[in-house]
Design an enzyme around this catalytic site. Structure first.
Site, mmCIF file in Angstrom:
data_model
loop_
_atom_site.group_PDB
_atom_site.id
_atom_site.type_symbol
_atom_site.label_atom_id
_atom_site.label_comp_id
_atom_site.label_asym_id
_atom_site.label_seq_id
_atom_site.Cartn_x
_atom_site.Cartn_y
_atom_site.Cartn_z
ATOM 1 N N ARG A 198 0.775 -1.106 0.089
ATOM 2 C CA ARG A 198 -0.030 0.125 0.063
ATOM 3 C C ARG A 198 0.992 1.180 0.189
ATOM 4 O O ARG A 198 0.551 2.326 -0.698
ATOM 5 C CB ARG A 198 -0.871 0.018 1.085
ATOM 6 N N HIS B 237 0.544 4.277 -2.527
ATOM 7 C CA HIS B 237 0.185 5.712 -2.259
ATOM 8 C C HIS B 237 1.390 6.647 -2.767
ATOM 9 O O HIS B 237 1.044 7.872 -2.945
ATOM 10 C CB HIS B 237 0.074 5.746 -0.769
ATOM 11 N N ASN C 182 -4.793 10.214 7.845
ATOM 12 C CA ASN C 182 -3.403 9.652 7.382
ATOM 13 C C ASN C 182 -3.144 8.281 7.213
ATOM 14 O O ASN C 182 -2.234 7.353 7.015
ATOM 15 C CB ASN C 182 -2.352 9.924 8.758
ATOM 16 N N HIS D 56 -6.084 -5.829 -2.238
ATOM 17 C CA HIS D 56 -6.689 -5.792 -1.120
ATOM 18 C C HIS D 56 -6.977 -7.380 -0.725
ATOM 19 O O HIS D 56 -7.724 -7.954 0.072
ATOM 20 C CB HIS D 56 -8.180 -5.273 -1.358
HETATM 21 C C1 HEM Z 1 -9.522 1.090 -6.180
HETATM 22 C C2 HEM Z 1 -9.213 2.135 -5.335
HETATM 23 C C3 HEM Z 1 -8.710 2.027 -3.997
HETATM 24 C C4 HEM Z 1 -9.314 2.284 -2.974
HETATM 25 C C5 HEM Z 1 -10.650 3.085 -2.841
HETATM 26 C C6 HEM Z 1 -8.647 2.042 -1.793
HETATM 27 C C7 HEM Z 1 -9.005 2.073 -0.572
HETATM 28 C C8 HEM Z 1 -8.470 1.519 0.777
HETATM 29 C C9 HEM Z 1 -8.841 1.761 1.976
HETATM 30 C C10 HEM Z 1 -9.840 2.636 2.607
HETATM 31 C C11 HEM Z 1 -7.851 0.858 2.706
HETATM 32 C C12 HEM Z 1 -8.007 0.688 4.498
HETATM 33 C C13 HEM Z 1 -7.434 1.879 5.073
HETATM 34 C C14 HEM Z 1 -7.677 1.617 6.510
HETATM 35 O O1 HEM Z 1 -8.902 1.646 6.847
HETATM 36 O O2 HEM Z 1 -6.805 1.471 7.404
HETATM 37 C C15 HEM Z 1 -7.060 0.210 2.053
HETATM 38 C C16 HEM Z 1 -6.030 -0.694 2.524
HETATM 39 C C17 HEM Z 1 -5.278 -1.140 1.533
HETATM 40 N N1 HEM Z 1 -4.769 -0.986 0.125
HETATM 41 FE FE1 HEM Z 1 -6.345 -0.054 -0.836
HETATM 42 N N2 HEM Z 1 -7.609 1.116 -1.974
HETATM 43 C C18 HEM Z 1 -7.427 1.021 -3.549
HETATM 44 C C19 HEM Z 1 -6.423 0.595 -4.065
HETATM 45 C C20 HEM Z 1 -5.353 -0.064 -3.800
HETATM 46 C C21 HEM Z 1 -4.540 -0.657 -4.591
HETATM 47 C C22 HEM Z 1 -4.138 -0.143 -5.977
HETATM 48 C C23 HEM Z 1 -3.621 -1.217 -3.859
HETATM 49 C C24 HEM Z 1 -2.118 -1.847 -4.158
HETATM 50 C C25 HEM Z 1 -1.737 -2.494 -5.446
HETATM 51 C C26 HEM Z 1 -4.140 -1.239 -2.438
HETATM 52 C C27 HEM Z 1 -3.683 -1.822 -1.612
HETATM 53 C C28 HEM Z 1 -3.929 -1.856 -0.042
HETATM 54 C C29 HEM Z 1 -3.696 -2.473 0.983
HETATM 55 C C30 HEM Z 1 -2.460 -3.737 0.838
HETATM 56 C C31 HEM Z 1 -4.300 -2.197 2.062
HETATM 57 C C32 HEM Z 1 -4.110 -2.847 3.411
HETATM 58 C C33 HEM Z 1 -3.168 -2.039 4.140
HETATM 59 C C34 HEM Z 1 -2.697 -2.770 5.515
HETATM 60 O O3 HEM Z 1 -3.150 -3.663 6.079
HETATM 61 O O4 HEM Z 1 -2.112 -2.035 6.199
HETATM 62 N N3 HEM Z 1 -5.349 -0.531 -2.638
HETATM 63 N N4 HEM Z 1 -7.437 0.752 0.668
HETATM 64 C C1 LIG Z 2 -2.473 8.098 12.354
HETATM 65 O O1 LIG Z 2 -1.099 7.958 12.666
HETATM 66 C C2 LIG Z 2 -0.883 7.587 14.256
HETATM 67 C C3 LIG Z 2 0.328 7.148 14.464
HETATM 68 O O2 LIG Z 2 0.844 6.510 13.515
HETATM 69 C C4 LIG Z 2 -1.775 6.521 14.563
HETATM 70 O O3 LIG Z 2 -1.847 6.241 15.992
HETATM 71 C C5 LIG Z 2 -3.446 6.833 14.229
HETATM 72 O O4 LIG Z 2 -4.219 5.713 14.619
HETATM 73 C C6 LIG Z 2 -3.369 7.049 12.796
HETATM 74 N N1 LIG Z 2 -4.863 7.731 12.566
HETATM 75 C C7 LIG Z 2 -5.710 7.014 11.612
HETATM 76 C C8 LIG Z 2 -6.807 7.929 11.437
HETATM 77 O O5 LIG Z 2 -5.317 6.037 10.938
#
Ligand code: HEM
Ligand SMILES: *[C@@H]1O[C@H](CO)[C@@H](O)[C@H](O)[C@H]1NC(C)=O
Ligand SMILES: *[C@@H]1O[C@H](CO)[C@@H](O)[C@H](O)[C@H]1NC(C)=O
Ligand SMILES: *[C@@H]1O[C@H](CO)[C@@H](O)[C@H](O)[C@H]1NC(C)=O
Length: 321
Positions: A67, A71, A99, A197
């Protein structure tokens, strides 16, 4: 042959292979395979080792590293802008309002430190990130793909740059297509890359609206379990699919059973423009892997800085002074 001789032989072979790759020349605009073959021959090896150690301790970091690269590339191009810390008078991308719950910065720091110890000032943070994402996907049992190198690091990281560039998790495929098209990724790439995802989790803040507004397209047993997760508030989390540390096609299978987590996930199956692709990827994981490789290759080349542009950052969190 002694172990030492064998090691030296292996090292020579490795260098030869990389020199050959470097001579094979540019493959993608100004980037090339084996770009660091002469200047930092073990760069890719170091990245793989540090990513491997990190994932051994915490397998959930695989998704986080993928991710971060996504980004990075969507905002100002793949120039490591996502890695910069905020400074006096500047709020960086990583501190944009929500963030984005980005993680994995420490892994990138460790890689960069190890690479700098061998070849200071040579390997960009943007390349480190592209390689780390590739290795994370592979170690999560996803596809392996070659990453052409030579990206340079940017000096701009502004929180508000993320607003239009990053897709919101909403139920509107037209808008998702537009956002990807703006960085030269087509609808096929969009659906394949959304397969990222297959790894990771999301916070209730990002999917709770779906629980009320999209009952028609949300499997009722998933609705019940997500409902109880979100009793824990916006910061509670749920995995995107049942196998959240394994890179596979289960994400698409879940979409076909109306078990997508975000509105933007489920929309890919509900929209006539993308439904066929979701079904194909669900049924044929190797086709998904192939499409994902192609998509990552393209995503890794968005708005590159090469030649005189940008710099090779010494520390990924701050621009060189
Ligand atoms: C199609 C449009 C996309 C949208 C709207 C989107 C949106 C999101 C959102 C809202 C999250 C969760 C954030 C959270 O609540 O912590 C997320 C997580 C993630 N996204 Fe996407 N995303 C998109 C495309 C992608 C793409 C293109 C990739 C990589 C090739 C990707 C990889 C990931 C991964 C791996 C996570 C999980 C991260 C973790 O577990 O730390 N996403 N995404
Ligand atoms: C933003 O980052 C802080 C520090 O890494 C983390 O504690 C917090 O949960 C994050 N906020 C959101 C909305 O992800
Ligand atoms: C589209 O990409 C350009 C850079 O090529 C960027 O300046 C612009 O903000 C992007 N627009 C949207 C809506 O993402
Ligand atoms: C979806 O997004 C497009 C493009 O931004 C917009 O024109 C359209 O009104 C949106 N559709 C809905 C139903 O919100």
């Amino acid at each position: 042959m002694s172990a030492g001789q064998m090691k030296r032989g292996f090292v020579r072979l490795l260098i030869l292979v990389q020199v050959a790759a470097a001579l094979a020349g540019p493959v993608a605009g100004e980037l090339s395979m084996g770009y660091y073959g002469m200047t930092c021959p073990f760069a890719e090896y170091i990245v793989r080792n540090v990513v491997g150690e990190a994932l051994m301790k915490d397998p959930t970091l695989a998704g986080s590293l993928l991710r971060l690269h996504f980004h990075d590339c969507f905002v100002q191009g793949c120039d490591a802008s996502v890695l910069l810390d905020s400074a006096d008078g500047n709020t960086a991308e990583k501190d944009a309002p929500a963030n984005q719950s980005l993680r994995g910065f420490e892994v990138i720091d460790s890689i960069k430190e190890a690479v700098e110890a061998q070849c200071p000032g040579v390997v960009s943070c943007a390349d480190v990130l592209a390689l780390a994402a590739r290795d994370a996907v592979f170690m999560a049992r996803g596809p392996y793909y070659g990453v052409p190198l030579g990206r340079r690091d940017g000096t701009r990281s502004v929180a508000s740059d993320t607003f239009l560039a990053l897709p919101p998790p909403i139920n509107n495929v037209t808008l998702l297509i537009q956002i990807f098209a703006n960085v030269s990724l087509d609808v096929h790439d969009m659906v394949a890359l959304s397969g990222g995802h297959t790894l990771g989790i999301a916070h209730c803040a990002n999917f709770k609206a779906r629980l009320q507004a999209e009952t028609e397209t949300l499997d009722s047993s998933l609705a019940t379990s997500l409902g109880s997760v979100c009793q824990g508030g916006d910061s509670a989390t749920a995995p995107f699919d049942r196998t959240s540390t394994r890179f596979d096609a289960v994400y698409y299978r879940e979409l076909t059973s109306r078990r997508g987590l975000l509105s933007s996930d489920q929309a890919l199956f509900e929209s006539p423009e993308t439904r066929e692709m979701v079904s194909m990827f669900a049924m044929n994981p190797s086709y998904f892997f192939y499409a994902f490789q192609q998509g990552m290759y393209k995503m890794g080349q968005i708005n590159l800085k090469v030649g005189d542009e940008g710099e090779i950052r010494r520390t990924c969190r701050v621009i060189n002074s």
